[in-house]
Design a protein around this motif. Structure first.
Motif, PDB file in Angstrom:
ATOM      1  N   LYS A 268     -26.443  -6.030   0.873  1.00 47.48           N
ATOM      2  CA  LYS A 268     -25.947  -5.240   2.459  1.00 47.48           C
ATOM      3  C   LYS A 268     -26.009  -3.989   2.362  1.00 47.48           C
ATOM      4  CE  LYS A 268     -22.804  -9.039   3.191  1.00 47.48           C
ATOM      5  NZ  LYS A 268     -21.519  -9.582   2.549  1.00 47.48           N
ATOM      6  N   ARG A 269     -25.411  -3.298   1.216  1.00 45.70           N
ATOM      7  CA  ARG A 269     -25.526  -1.742   0.933  1.00 45.70           C
ATOM      8  C   ARG A 269     -26.859  -1.171   1.098  1.00 45.70           C
ATOM      9  NH1 ARG A 269     -25.359   1.896  -2.935  1.00 45.70           N
ATOM     10  NH2 ARG A 269     -25.810   0.141  -4.535  1.00 45.70           N
ATOM     11  N   GLY A 270     -27.931  -2.108   0.747  1.00 46.00           N
ATOM     12  CA  GLY A 270     -29.496  -1.719   0.973  1.00 46.00           C
ATOM     13  C   GLY A 270     -29.983  -1.491  -0.499  1.00 46.00           C
ATOM     14  N   ALA A 271     -29.105  -1.762  -1.490  1.00 47.26           N
ATOM     15  CA  ALA A 271     -29.475  -1.629  -3.061  1.00 47.26           C
ATOM     16  C   ALA A 271     -31.010  -2.228  -3.192  1.00 47.26           C
ATOM     17  CB  ALA A 271     -28.506  -1.902  -3.898  1.00 47.26           C
ATOM     18  N   PHE A 272     -31.439  -3.208  -2.728  1.00 41.19           N
ATOM     19  CA  PHE A 272     -32.513  -3.882  -3.224  1.00 41.19           C
ATOM     20  C   PHE A 272     -33.484  -3.640  -1.736  1.00 41.19           C
ATOM     21  CE2 PHE A 272     -29.216  -5.845  -5.733  1.00 41.19           C
ATOM     22  CZ  PHE A 272     -29.702  -6.081  -6.723  1.00 41.19           C
ATOM     23  N   HIS A 273     -34.100  -2.686  -1.904  1.00 39.40           N
ATOM     24  CA  HIS A 273     -35.354  -2.596  -0.982  1.00 39.40           C
ATOM     25  C   HIS A 273     -36.598  -2.353  -1.637  1.00 39.40           C
ATOM     26  CE1 HIS A 273     -35.185   1.881  -2.371  1.00 39.40           C
ATOM     27  NE2 HIS A 273     -33.889   1.540  -2.069  1.00 39.40           N
ATOM     28  N   ASN A 274     -36.769  -2.008  -3.063  1.00 38.70           N
ATOM     29  CA  ASN A 274     -37.823  -1.895  -3.738  1.00 38.70           C
ATOM     30  C   ASN A 274     -38.475  -3.459  -4.018  1.00 38.70           C
ATOM     31  OD1 ASN A 274     -39.385  -2.065  -6.296  1.00 38.70           O
ATOM     32  ND2 ASN A 274     -39.057  -0.141  -6.599  1.00 38.70           N
ATOM     33  N   PRO A 275     -39.663  -3.547  -3.544  1.00 33.89           N
ATOM     34  CA  PRO A 275     -39.871  -4.940  -3.505  1.00 33.89           C
ATOM     35  C   PRO A 275     -39.906  -5.692  -4.951  1.00 33.89           C
ATOM     36  CG  PRO A 275     -41.721  -3.684  -2.401  1.00 33.89           C
ATOM     37  CD  PRO A 275     -40.706  -2.842  -2.872  1.00 33.89           C
ATOM     38  N   MET A 276     -40.078  -4.878  -6.034  1.00 37.95           N
ATOM     39  CA  MET A 276     -40.041  -5.459  -7.374  1.00 37.95           C
ATOM     40  C   MET A 276     -38.589  -5.746  -7.746  1.00 37.95           C
ATOM     41  SD  MET A 276     -41.413  -6.392  -9.959  1.00 37.95           S
ATOM     42  CE  MET A 276     -41.273  -6.664 -12.039  1.00 37.95           C
ATOM     43  N   SER A 277     -37.744  -4.961  -6.979  1.00 37.50           N
ATOM     44  CA  SER A 277     -36.170  -5.365  -7.509  1.00 37.50           C
ATOM     45  C   SER A 277     -35.830  -6.741  -6.678  1.00 37.50           C
ATOM     46  CB  SER A 277     -35.311  -4.292  -6.951  1.00 37.50           C
ATOM     47  OG  SER A 277     -35.484  -4.201  -5.537  1.00 37.50           O
ATOM     48  N   ILE A 278     -36.603  -6.826  -5.480  1.00 33.24           N
ATOM     49  CA  ILE A 278     -36.070  -8.198  -4.918  1.00 33.24           C
ATOM     50  C   ILE A 278     -36.879  -9.431  -5.448  1.00 33.24           C
ATOM     51  CG2 ILE A 278     -36.604  -9.460  -2.553  1.00 33.24           C
ATOM     52  CD1 ILE A 278     -36.845  -6.687  -1.460  1.00 33.24           C
ATOM     53  N   ALA A 279     -38.164  -9.027  -6.129  1.00 32.16           N
ATOM     54  CA  ALA A 279     -38.641 -10.180  -6.927  1.00 32.16           C
ATOM     55  C   ALA A 279     -37.596 -10.778  -8.211  1.00 32.16           C
ATOM     56  CB  ALA A 279     -40.275  -9.599  -7.444  1.00 32.16           C
ATOM     57  N   GLN A 280     -37.125  -9.833  -8.677  1.00 33.11           N
ATOM     58  CA  GLN A 280     -36.279 -10.126  -9.909  1.00 33.11           C
ATOM     59  C   GLN A 280     -34.776 -10.676  -9.489  1.00 33.11           C
ATOM     60  OE1 GLN A 280     -36.176  -6.981 -12.986  1.00 33.11           O
ATOM     61  NE2 GLN A 280     -38.313  -7.396 -13.405  1.00 33.11           N
ATOM     62  N   ILE A 281     -34.243 -10.455  -8.278  1.00 33.32           N
ATOM     63  CA  ILE A 281     -33.097 -11.033  -8.031  1.00 33.32           C
ATOM     64  C   ILE A 281     -33.208 -12.136  -7.110  1.00 33.32           C
ATOM     65  CG2 ILE A 281     -32.687  -9.737  -5.696  1.00 33.32           C
ATOM     66  CD1 ILE A 281     -30.275 -10.209  -8.189  1.00 33.32           C
ATOM     67  N   LEU A 282     -34.440 -12.331  -6.474  1.00 31.79           N
ATOM     68  CA  LEU A 282     -34.626 -13.635  -5.474  1.00 31.79           C
ATOM     69  C   LEU A 282     -34.393 -14.981  -5.968  1.00 31.79           C
ATOM     70  CD1 LEU A 282     -34.877 -14.072  -2.475  1.00 31.79           C
ATOM     71  CD2 LEU A 282     -37.548 -14.056  -2.685  1.00 31.79           C
ATOM     72  N   PRO A 283     -34.989 -15.214  -7.128  1.00 34.58           N
ATOM     73  CA  PRO A 283     -34.952 -16.611  -8.047  1.00 34.58           C
ATOM     74  C   PRO A 283     -33.491 -16.796  -8.213  1.00 34.58           C
ATOM     75  CG  PRO A 283     -36.540 -15.464  -9.145  1.00 34.58           C
ATOM     76  CD  PRO A 283     -35.976 -14.413  -8.094  1.00 34.58           C
ATOM     77  N   SER A 284     -32.795 -15.972  -8.583  1.00 35.66           N
ATOM     78  CA  SER A 284     -31.075 -16.244  -8.802  1.00 35.66           C
ATOM     79  C   SER A 284     -30.463 -16.629  -7.449  1.00 35.66           C
ATOM     80  CB  SER A 284     -30.427 -15.031  -9.528  1.00 35.66           C
ATOM     81  OG  SER A 284     -30.981 -15.058 -10.937  1.00 35.66           O
ATOM     82  N   LEU A 285     -30.846 -15.932  -6.535  1.00 36.33           N
ATOM     83  CA  LEU A 285     -30.458 -16.136  -5.021  1.00 36.33           C
ATOM     84  C   LEU A 285     -30.778 -17.600  -4.447  1.00 36.33           C
ATOM     85  CD1 LEU A 285     -31.095 -12.586  -3.501  1.00 36.33           C
ATOM     86  CD2 LEU A 285     -28.802 -13.517  -4.331  1.00 36.33           C
ATOM     87  N   LYS A 286     -31.851 -17.962  -4.983  1.00 35.88           N
ATOM     88  CA  LYS A 286     -32.341 -19.359  -4.563  1.00 35.88           C
ATOM     89  C   LYS A 286     -32.062 -20.551  -5.648  1.00 35.88           C
ATOM     90  CE  LYS A 286     -34.384 -18.281  -0.646  1.00 35.88           C
ATOM     91  NZ  LYS A 286     -34.573 -18.955   0.787  1.00 35.88           N
ATOM     92  N   ASP A 287     -31.316 -20.091  -6.579  1.00 39.04           N
ATOM     93  CA  ASP A 287     -30.976 -21.178  -7.356  1.00 39.04           C
ATOM     94  C   ASP A 287     -31.907 -21.653  -8.496  1.00 39.04           C
ATOM     95  OD1 ASP A 287     -29.031 -22.591  -8.622  1.00 39.04           O
ATOM     96  OD2 ASP A 287     -28.619 -23.722  -7.069  1.00 39.04           O
ATOM     97  N   LYS A 288     -32.998 -20.698  -8.572  1.00 38.49           N
ATOM     98  CA  LYS A 288     -34.087 -20.973  -9.261  1.00 38.49           C
ATOM     99  C   LYS A 288     -34.181 -19.922 -10.684  1.00 38.49           C
ATOM    100  CE  LYS A 288     -36.756 -24.076  -7.073  1.00 38.49           C
ATOM    101  NZ  LYS A 288     -35.705 -24.338  -5.847  1.00 38.49           N
ATOM    102  N   THR A 289     -34.778 -20.489 -11.668  1.00 34.87           N
ATOM    103  CA  THR A 289     -35.366 -19.576 -12.897  1.00 34.87           C
ATOM    104  C   THR A 289     -36.582 -19.718 -12.965  1.00 34.87           C
ATOM    105  OG1 THR A 289     -35.210 -21.275 -14.717  1.00 34.87           O
ATOM    106  CG2 THR A 289     -33.045 -20.363 -13.831  1.00 34.87           C
TER     107      THR A 289
END
Ligand code: B12
Ligand SMILES: *[C@@H]1O[C@H](CO)[C@@H](O)[C@H](O)[C@H]1NC(C)=O
Ligand SMILES: *[C@@H]1O[C@H](CO)[C@@H](O)[C@H](O)[C@H]1NC(C)=O
Ligand SMILES: *[C@@H]1O[C@H](CO)[C@@H](O)[C@H](O)[C@H]1NC(C)=O
Ligand SMILES: *[C@@H]1O[C@H](CO)[C@@H](O)[C@H](O)[C@H]1NC(C)=O
Length: 427
Positions: A268-289
């Motif tokens: 929400k604070r905007g800390a994840f705007h770098n596409p690579m940072s999203i690529a590394q957090i997204l699996p965990s947000l989607k309950d995936k590894t």
């Protein structure tokens, strides 16, 4: 007609539920109850993030396999982006890739249900010849090899066994300072191997992998902060994957929900705007590894439309300038080349650090710098003719005061009167 359609839909739905139930029973090795989910109310936030990541894929952009993996694990929205990226990675030149990049490319193509072809045997050969650069190589030197073992394990675990055993033994005796990102990736790699050794066949291997996993997971667990962040915010996504997949649990129980809540706040604070940072957090947000990569199913007609993201252009066109003090410091290379110079530059408030560097270079040619493109964006590879060097393990580290920055120059936004230092140092 309509009724019939509905019934058909319902039947398909039930079949799907049944299948996923079956899947859950069969595929227990990579699914655990340790995971935690994003609350329903926060899902639009995660969708926006995914759209932001997918929209970074263009024909001119650096083809990033981590983005394709994340996209496929999460369920792609932008099918054009998926097609383009898959194509770029299929046709890219393997010879130009590092071991880690090759491993990511193999996993990315697998996640797109493509055959990585001879890339697997090339990687296997590279890993058969792998040895750490020195007996006490820095921890991050194991990041690429971890990716390699993970990719090879998913393709042919039997042939990977001797490589993984050597890797695990090397990790066991390494005593350099622990690195969360690397520990997380090593955990995923060794968990894959651990899960694929048939019970009862080779207890010694299971014991070895189990021991190394226990050590690493314990170290990861020691990096869990009170607010749930594991390492720093950008290592937390990988660490979450590791902690939710590993067969070895840390002594101190991990509060997944707390970690998830803090990460959602950071998003929400905007800390994840770098596409690579999203690529590394997204699996965990989607309950995936990353262990789920071989399980992705690709149906061509499976298009999901997210609720259209509302992106208020959060860049208020401020006219005020800020002053940033910028120091470049080399006490490492070339006795006659040592320098420690400081400049004050004025940039528009809200500018990224890169603008400060450009302004400094413009004002004084001593501040000239060069950049290199990577999956995380631009790295500052050289300043005032002093260049980073992998063999010497040297690089330009950026600090605010005495604290190292946790973002690169193209993402970090300096504040007024901040003192930024670029220090030529070793890892
Ligand atoms: C190893 C590593 C390094 C090494 C890279 C060289 C090497 N020995 O291989 C060194 C020590 C040089 C390094 C430097 C920095 N790093 Co670093 N690094 C990593 C690490 C642990 C693994 C990268 C890797 O091997 N990937 C595998 C290969 C296959 O992928 P790759 O895309 O080819 O990898 C390249 C890029 O990752 C690039 N790279 C590494 N770090 C960074 C940082 C930035 C900002 C950029 C643009 C590129 C970049 O170097 C890799 C090798 O060429 C990652 C962890 C992670 N989660 O990704 C952090 C990570 C990428 N680094 C990070 C940071 C912050 C930095 C620094 C900015 C730190 C600083 N205060 O100076 C500097 C870069 C400064 C500059 N000159 O521009 C953050 C980025 C977070 C973000 N949101 O931007 C990460 C995620 C660590 C973390 N959890 O906070 N890093
Ligand atoms: C983790 O911690 C233990 C001690 O707690 C240590 O022996 C081990 O070498 C550490 N590092 C890794 C990579 O496991
Ligand atoms: C570099 O210069 C700054 C002030 O400009 C000073 O505080 C610092 O000690 C110097 N560092 C070295 C290594 O000379
Ligand atoms: C404000 O910053 C810009 C660069 O972002 C610079 O070109 C300009 O000269 C600065 N204005 C003043 C008054 O310093
Ligand atoms: C800068 O780098 C030098 C050389 O590695 C090191 O001795 C010094 O401690 C570093 N300074 C900071 C502030 O990290």
């Amino acid at each position: 007609m309509r009724r019939l359609d509905r019934t058909g839909e319902e039947m398909a739905w039930f079949a799907l539920q049944f299948l996923s139930l079956l899947w859950a029973v069969v595929g227990t090795s990579s699914r655990t109850q340790r995971s935690c989910s994003v609350p329903l109310a926060q899902q639009p936030l995660v969708n926006d993030l995914q759209v932001l990541m997918e929209n970074s894929v263009t024909s001119s952009a650096f083809p990033n396999p981590s983005i394709l993996i994340a996209m496929n694990l999460a369920g792609t929205y932008n099918l054009e982006a998926r097609k383009l990226l898959t194509h770029q990675l299929m046709s890219g030149d393997t010879a130009e890739l590092t071991t880690g990049q090759l491993a990511l490319t193999i996993m990315a193509l697998t996640s797109s249900c493509r055959d990585p072809g001879n890339k697997v045997s090339i990687l296997q050969r590279q890993m058969e010849n792998w040895a750490p650069s020195s007996p006490n190589a820095e921890a991050s030197a194991f990041y690429g090899p971890s990716l390699a073992i993970l990719a090879l394990c998913q393709k042919n675990s039997e042939a990977t066994l001797p490589i993984a055993v050597r890797f695990a033994k090397t990790l066991l005796v390494n005593s350099s300072p622990f690195n969360v990102d690397t520990g997380a990736m090593a955990t995923l790699a060794l968990t894959c191997m651990y899960n694929k050794i048939p019970v009862g066949s080779e207890e010694a291997y299971r014991a070895l992998f189990g021991q190394v996993l226990k050590d690493i997971v314990e170290n990861i667990s020691m990096r869990i902060k009170d607010n749930g962040i594991i390492g720093d915010i950008y290592s937390t996504g990988l660490a979450m994957q590791a902690l939710s997949a590993t067969p070895e649990q840390p002594n101190k129980e991990w509060n997944c929900k707390k970690t998830m809540d803090t990460i959602l706040d950071e998003i929400k604070r905007g800390a994840f705007h770098n596409p690579m940072s999203i690529a590394q957090i997204l699996p965990s947000l989607k309950d995936k590894t990353y262990l789920d990569v071989p399980l992705v199913t690709c149906s061509p007609d499976h298009e999901v439309s997210p609720t259209l993201p509302s992106h208020p252009s959060s860049t208020p066109t401020s006219t005020s300038n800020i002053t940033v003090t910028y120091t470049i410091n080399n006490q490492l290379r070339g006795v006659e080349l040592l320098f420690n110079v400081t400049i004050d530059v004025s940039v528009k408030s809200g500018s990224v650090l890169l603008v400060v560097l450009e302004e400094a270079q413009h004002k004084n040619p001593m501040f000239k710098f060069e950049t290199t493109m990577t999956s995380w964006g631009l790295v500052i590879s050289s300043i005032n003719n002093i260049a980073e060097n992998i063999n010497h393990k040297t690089y330009w580290q950026f600090l605010s005061g005495i604290t190292p920055l946790n973002e690169g120059v193209a993402d970090y936004i300096p504040f007024n009167h901040e003192h930024i230092t670029a220090n030529f140092t070793q890892y």
